[in-house]
Design an enzyme around this catalytic site. Structure first.
Site, PDB file in Angstrom:
ATOM      1  N   SER A   1      56.722  62.431  66.825  1.00  0.00           N
ATOM      2  CA  SER A   1      55.652  62.888  67.715  1.00  0.00           C
ATOM      3  C   SER A   1      56.071  62.807  69.180  1.00  0.00           C
ATOM      4  CB  SER A   1      54.370  62.069  67.493  1.00  0.00           C
ATOM      5  OG  SER A   1      54.585  60.705  67.795  1.00  0.00           O
ATOM      6  N   HIS A   2      57.171  62.072  69.465  1.00  0.00           N
ATOM      7  CA  HIS A   2      57.621  61.957  70.853  1.00  0.00           C
ATOM      8  C   HIS A   2      59.111  62.260  71.001  1.00  0.00           C
ATOM      9  CE1 HIS A   2      53.655  60.231  70.923  1.00  0.00           C
ATOM     10  NE2 HIS A   2      53.638  60.538  72.198  1.00  0.00           N
TER      11      HIS A   2
ATOM     12  N   ARG B   1      58.175  67.313  71.865  1.00  0.00           N
ATOM     13  CA  ARG B   1      57.548  67.243  73.192  1.00  0.00           C
ATOM     14  C   ARG B   1      58.194  68.166  74.230  1.00  0.00           C
ATOM     15  NH1 ARG B   1      52.496  64.961  73.629  1.00  0.00           N
ATOM     16  NH2 ARG B   1      52.307  63.626  71.814  1.00  0.00           N
TER      17      ARG B   1
ATOM     18  N   ALA C   1      57.355  58.032  73.713  1.00  0.00           N
ATOM     19  CA  ALA C   1      57.097  56.786  72.981  1.00  0.00           C
ATOM     20  C   ALA C   1      57.337  55.617  73.936  1.00  0.00           C
ATOM     21  CB  ALA C   1      58.028  56.699  71.789  1.00  0.00           C
TER      22      ALA C   1
ATOM     23  N   ASP D   1      54.966  49.293  68.439  1.00  0.00           N
ATOM     24  CA  ASP D   1      54.542  50.269  69.447  1.00  0.00           C
ATOM     25  C   ASP D   1      53.427  51.077  68.829  1.00  0.00           C
ATOM     26  OD1 ASP D   1      54.287  52.229  71.386  1.00  0.00           O
ATOM     27  OD2 ASP D   1      56.125  53.288  70.810  1.00  0.00           O
TER      28      ASP D   1
ATOM     29  N   ALA E   1      49.584  53.288  69.335  1.00  0.00           N
ATOM     30  CA  ALA E   1      48.461  53.847  70.072  1.00  0.00           C
ATOM     31  C   ALA E   1      47.219  53.006  69.752  1.00  0.00           C
ATOM     32  CB  ALA E   1      48.235  55.296  69.654  1.00  0.00           C
TER      33      ALA E   1
ATOM     34  N   ASP F   1      50.415  63.222  66.922  1.00  0.00           N
ATOM     35  CA  ASP F   1      50.340  63.382  65.468  1.00  0.00           C
ATOM     36  C   ASP F   1      49.187  64.300  65.058  1.00  0.00           C
ATOM     37  OD1 ASP F   1      52.592  61.977  64.524  1.00  0.00           O
ATOM     38  OD2 ASP F   1      51.603  60.074  64.960  1.00  0.00           O
TER      39      ASP F   1
ATOM     40  N   ARG G   1      57.889  45.208  54.917  1.00  0.00           N
ATOM     41  CA  ARG G   1      58.172  46.106  56.053  1.00  0.00           C
ATOM     42  C   ARG G   1      57.632  45.510  57.346  1.00  0.00           C
ATOM     43  NH1 ARG G   1      55.826  52.305  56.782  1.00  0.00           N
ATOM     44  NH2 ARG G   1      56.264  52.439  59.016  1.00  0.00           N
TER      45      ARG G   1
ATOM     46  N   GLY H   1      58.968  48.439  63.104  1.00  0.00           N
ATOM     47  CA  GLY H   1      60.331  48.714  63.596  1.00  0.00           C
ATOM     48  C   GLY H   1      61.336  48.928  62.474  1.00  0.00           C
ATOM     49  N   ASP H   2      61.051  48.426  61.260  1.00  0.00           N
ATOM     50  CA  ASP H   2      62.010  48.575  60.146  1.00  0.00           C
ATOM     51  C   ASP H   2      62.272  50.049  59.816  1.00  0.00           C
ATOM     52  OD1 ASP H   2      62.414  45.902  59.821  1.00  0.00           O
ATOM     53  OD2 ASP H   2      61.248  45.687  57.978  1.00  0.00           O
TER      54      ASP H   2
ATOM     55  N   ARG I   1      61.961  52.639  61.747  1.00  0.00           N
ATOM     56  CA  ARG I   1      62.764  53.249  62.819  1.00  0.00           C
ATOM     57  C   ARG I   1      64.237  52.879  62.680  1.00  0.00           C
ATOM     58  NH1 ARG I   1      63.086  51.905  67.517  1.00  0.00           N
ATOM     59  NH2 ARG I   1      61.783  50.043  67.569  1.00  0.00           N
TER      60      ARG I   1
HETATM   61  N1  NDP Z   1      53.005  57.994  76.292  1.00  0.00           N
HETATM   62  C1  NDP Z   1      51.775  57.926  75.872  1.00  0.00           C
HETATM   63  O1  NDP Z   1      50.838  58.016  76.642  1.00  0.00           O
HETATM   64  C2  NDP Z   1      51.490  57.723  74.423  1.00  0.00           C
HETATM   65  C3  NDP Z   1      52.495  57.508  73.510  1.00  0.00           C
HETATM   66  N2  NDP Z   1      52.192  57.242  72.203  1.00  0.00           N
HETATM   67  C4  NDP Z   1      53.290  56.970  71.274  1.00  0.00           C
HETATM   68  O2  NDP Z   1      53.008  57.492  70.007  1.00  0.00           O
HETATM   69  C5  NDP Z   1      53.802  56.809  69.054  1.00  0.00           C
HETATM   70  C6  NDP Z   1      53.070  56.713  67.749  1.00  0.00           C
HETATM   71  O3  NDP Z   1      52.004  55.772  67.846  1.00  0.00           O
HETATM   72  P1  NDP Z   1      51.188  55.395  66.524  1.00  0.00           P
HETATM   73  O4  NDP Z   1      50.860  56.620  65.766  1.00  0.00           O
HETATM   74  O5  NDP Z   1      50.099  54.489  66.886  1.00  0.00           O
HETATM   75  O6  NDP Z   1      52.292  54.620  65.693  1.00  0.00           O
HETATM   76  P2  NDP Z   1      52.265  54.228  64.126  1.00  0.00           P
HETATM   77  O7  NDP Z   1      50.880  53.981  63.678  1.00  0.00           O
HETATM   78  O8  NDP Z   1      53.086  55.189  63.378  1.00  0.00           O
HETATM   79  O9  NDP Z   1      53.081  52.855  64.155  1.00  0.00           O
HETATM   80  C7  NDP Z   1      52.644  51.787  64.929  1.00  0.00           C
HETATM   81  C8  NDP Z   1      53.551  50.588  64.747  1.00  0.00           C
HETATM   82  O10 NDP Z   1      53.291  50.026  63.463  1.00  0.00           O
HETATM   83  C9  NDP Z   1      54.483  50.021  62.684  1.00  0.00           C
HETATM   84  N3  NDP Z   1      54.096  50.366  61.338  1.00  0.00           N
HETATM   85  C10 NDP Z   1      53.575  51.531  60.893  1.00  0.00           C
HETATM   86  N4  NDP Z   1      53.276  51.438  59.592  1.00  0.00           N
HETATM   87  C11 NDP Z   1      53.621  50.178  59.189  1.00  0.00           C
HETATM   88  C12 NDP Z   1      53.553  49.477  57.961  1.00  0.00           C
HETATM   89  N5  NDP Z   1      53.079  50.054  56.858  1.00  0.00           N
HETATM   90  N6  NDP Z   1      53.985  48.195  57.931  1.00  0.00           N
HETATM   91  C13 NDP Z   1      54.473  47.597  59.046  1.00  0.00           C
HETATM   92  N7  NDP Z   1      54.557  48.223  60.242  1.00  0.00           N
HETATM   93  C14 NDP Z   1      54.132  49.496  60.320  1.00  0.00           C
HETATM   94  C15 NDP Z   1      55.406  51.034  63.315  1.00  0.00           C
HETATM   95  O11 NDP Z   1      56.765  50.712  63.048  1.00  0.00           O
HETATM   96  P3  NDP Z   1      57.844  51.902  62.766  1.00  0.00           P
HETATM   97  O12 NDP Z   1      58.029  52.568  64.099  1.00  0.00           O
HETATM   98  O13 NDP Z   1      59.071  51.228  62.267  1.00  0.00           O
HETATM   99  O14 NDP Z   1      57.214  52.816  61.763  1.00  0.00           O
HETATM  100  C16 NDP Z   1      55.036  50.913  64.795  1.00  0.00           C
HETATM  101  O15 NDP Z   1      55.695  49.860  65.420  1.00  0.00           O
HETATM  102  C17 NDP Z   1      54.184  55.490  69.712  1.00  0.00           C
HETATM  103  O16 NDP Z   1      55.580  55.501  69.944  1.00  0.00           O
HETATM  104  C18 NDP Z   1      53.426  55.479  71.022  1.00  0.00           C
HETATM  105  O17 NDP Z   1      54.095  54.864  72.110  1.00  0.00           O
HETATM  106  C19 NDP Z   1      50.915  57.170  71.757  1.00  0.00           C
HETATM  107  C20 NDP Z   1      49.888  57.375  72.631  1.00  0.00           C
HETATM  108  C21 NDP Z   1      50.079  57.715  74.017  1.00  0.00           C
HETATM  109  O1  LIG Z   2      50.577  61.098  71.433  1.00  0.00           O
HETATM  110  C1  LIG Z   2      49.827  60.792  72.388  1.00  0.00           C
HETATM  111  O2  LIG Z   2      48.709  60.299  72.207  1.00  0.00           O
HETATM  112  C2  LIG Z   2      50.299  61.054  73.762  1.00  0.00           C
HETATM  113  N1  LIG Z   2      51.552  61.132  73.980  1.00  0.00           N
HETATM  114  C3  LIG Z   2      52.161  61.449  75.230  1.00  0.00           C
HETATM  115  C4  LIG Z   2      51.229  61.396  76.369  1.00  0.00           C
HETATM  116  C5  LIG Z   2      49.869  61.877  76.017  1.00  0.00           C
HETATM  117  C6  LIG Z   2      49.298  61.197  74.818  1.00  0.00           C
END
Ligand code: NDP
Ligand SMILES: O=C(O)C1=NCCCC1
Length: 345
Positions: free
Chosen positions: A55-56, A60, A131, A186, A188, A196, A311, A314-315, A317
């Site tokens: 997603s990032h 993007r 991200a 990391d 949201a 997403d 899990r 981060g695993d 990733r």
């Molecule tokens: N710049 C901005 O303004 C914004 C950026 N974002 C980015 O969007 C990205 C996605 O966010 P989001 O959808 O919330 O992320 P996810 O819900 O996919 O994952 C959140 C975290 O939980 C971990 N995780 C997910 N599933 C499991 C599981 N079953 N067991 C254990 N750990 C788990 C992930 O690790 P793993 O990565 O290893 O799967 C990650 O560290 C992020 O990188 C965030 O920074 C979001 C909003 C705004």
């Molecule tokens: O996925 C999101 O939520 C966002 N990512 C980048 C900046 C805007 C929001």
């Protein structure tokens, strides 16, 4: 993988990390950033793609480029770093991207964290479209603990409210551990990241129930209804909502940046990057009394595994990263062709 040109097989292609960074660098420069900014954004975006943070990643790029073309962001901005106090660094991104501001302030931030035990970096007047884990993970690789928050654009209804106000406002955390990659999460604070939702809409998939509402405020699982006048909900009801509120306060009120609701890109068609702020807190755990922090975090991981956890955040990733490093980064051939076409324009 050291291939100079991508290997295309059917709908997918494999590209080496350095080749993808080089391609993205050229795209960013061609579309209006300085070479310095391009290097930082290209590395960030390729890292996301390498780790399967789709997603990032290159998803993007059209948003970055339409934003640059709209004049909403300054792709050549040179950040201004200020040494505010013993534990406080501030960076004015000067209407540029947040990552170059972090890069410019990083050495001073680390120096302060190592001398005082803790230091923060407050970035304002910045655009973060990426991200958040790439901002914190490198600190933990140097033995430091890091926490970062960034706010985005109004699209999340606070728990108990009628209309959207907060952004999707992620929180990222990284800590070193004795045997293995740093512990990093990391996430949201919305039930799903906006990126997403866009990907689900593009693939014609539904969202899980409880993630979004339509333009009338009614629950919906249709991503298009969320994107076209609807909104997202916080994760975990009032708990995610409180965290999202905290992110607004730390990333915007504390840094001097905009709240998610305080900017309008209506006069800049094509603009996609939120113009907000970002906070990073860095801690030097070598000041910890008693046992070393990295051993304590390793012990916590050991105990989590002992109770059946398979899990860690981060695993996934890191597994994807290892595969990408072995065989190349798997991307859609169509996306790669589109990137290459952006250079030919
Ligand atoms: N710049 C901005 O303004 C914004 C950026 N974002 C980015 O969007 C990205 C996605 O966010 P989001 O959808 O919330 O992320 P996810 O819900 O996919 O994952 C959140 C975290 O939980 C971990 N995780 C997910 N599933 C499991 C599981 N079953 N067991 C254990 N750990 C788990 C992930 O690790 P793993 O990565 O290893 O799967 C990650 O560290 C992020 O990188 C965030 O920074 C979001 C909003 C705004
Ligand atoms: O996925 C999101 O939520 C966002 N990512 C980048 C900046 C805007 C929001």
């Amino acid at each position: 993988m050291s291939a100079q040109s991508p290997i295309v097989e059917g709908a997918t292609a494999l590209i080496g990390f350095n080749d993808l960074v080089g391609l993205l660098h050229a795209v960013f420069v061609k579309h209006g950033t300085s070479p310095e900014v391009a290097a930082i954004l290209a590395h960030n975006c390729a890292s996301a793609e390498r780790d399967g943070a789709h997603s990032h990643g290159i998803f993007r790029i059209p948003g970055y480029l339409s934003t640059l073309a709209s004049g909403w962001v300054d792709g050549k901005a040179v950040p201004v770093v200020t040494d505010v106090a013993s534990g406080w660094v501030s960076a004015d991104a000067c209407n540029g991207f947040a990552q170059p501001a972090l890069a410019a302030a990083r050495a001073l931030l680390v120096e302060k964290a190592r001398s005082a035990g803790i230091a923060l970096l407050a970035i304002h007047n910045s655009h973060h479209f990426a991200a958040l884990w790439p901002d914190v993970e490198p600190f933990a690789e140097e033995g430091l603990v890091a926490l970062s928050v960034v706010n985005s654009m109004t699209c999340v209804v606070p728990h108990g409210a009628d209309r959207p106000l907060f952004g999707t406002n992620p929180i990222a955390f990284a800590a070193p551990r004795a045997d293995g990659a740093p512990i990093v999460f990391d996430l949201a604070t919305s039930a799903i990241a906006h990126g997403d939702v866009q990907i689900a809409a593009r693939k014609g998939e539904r969202l899980a129930p409880g993630m979004g509402v339509d333009s009338l405020g009614q629950p919906t699982t249709d991503p298009k209804a969320v994107l076209e006048g609807g909104a997202l909900l916080p994760f975990g009801g009032h708990k995610g909502s409180a965290l999202s509120m905290m992110v607004e306060l730390l990333a915007a009120a504390l840094t001097g940046g905009n709240f998610s609701f305080e900017f309008s890109w209506a006069d800049h068609p094509g603009a996609r990057t939120p113009w907000t702020g970002q906070l990073l807190i860095v801690i030097d755990p070598s000041k910890t009394a008693g046992q070393r922090f990295a051993e304590r975090s390793q012990e916590l991981v050991r105990q989590m595994h002992a109770v059946g956890l398979r899990r860690l955040p981060g695993d996934r990733r890191h597994r994807t990263r290892a595969k990408s490093e072995l065989i190349g980064i798997e991307v859609q051939a169509q996306d790669l062709a589109q990137l290459q076409a952006l250079l030919a324009d």
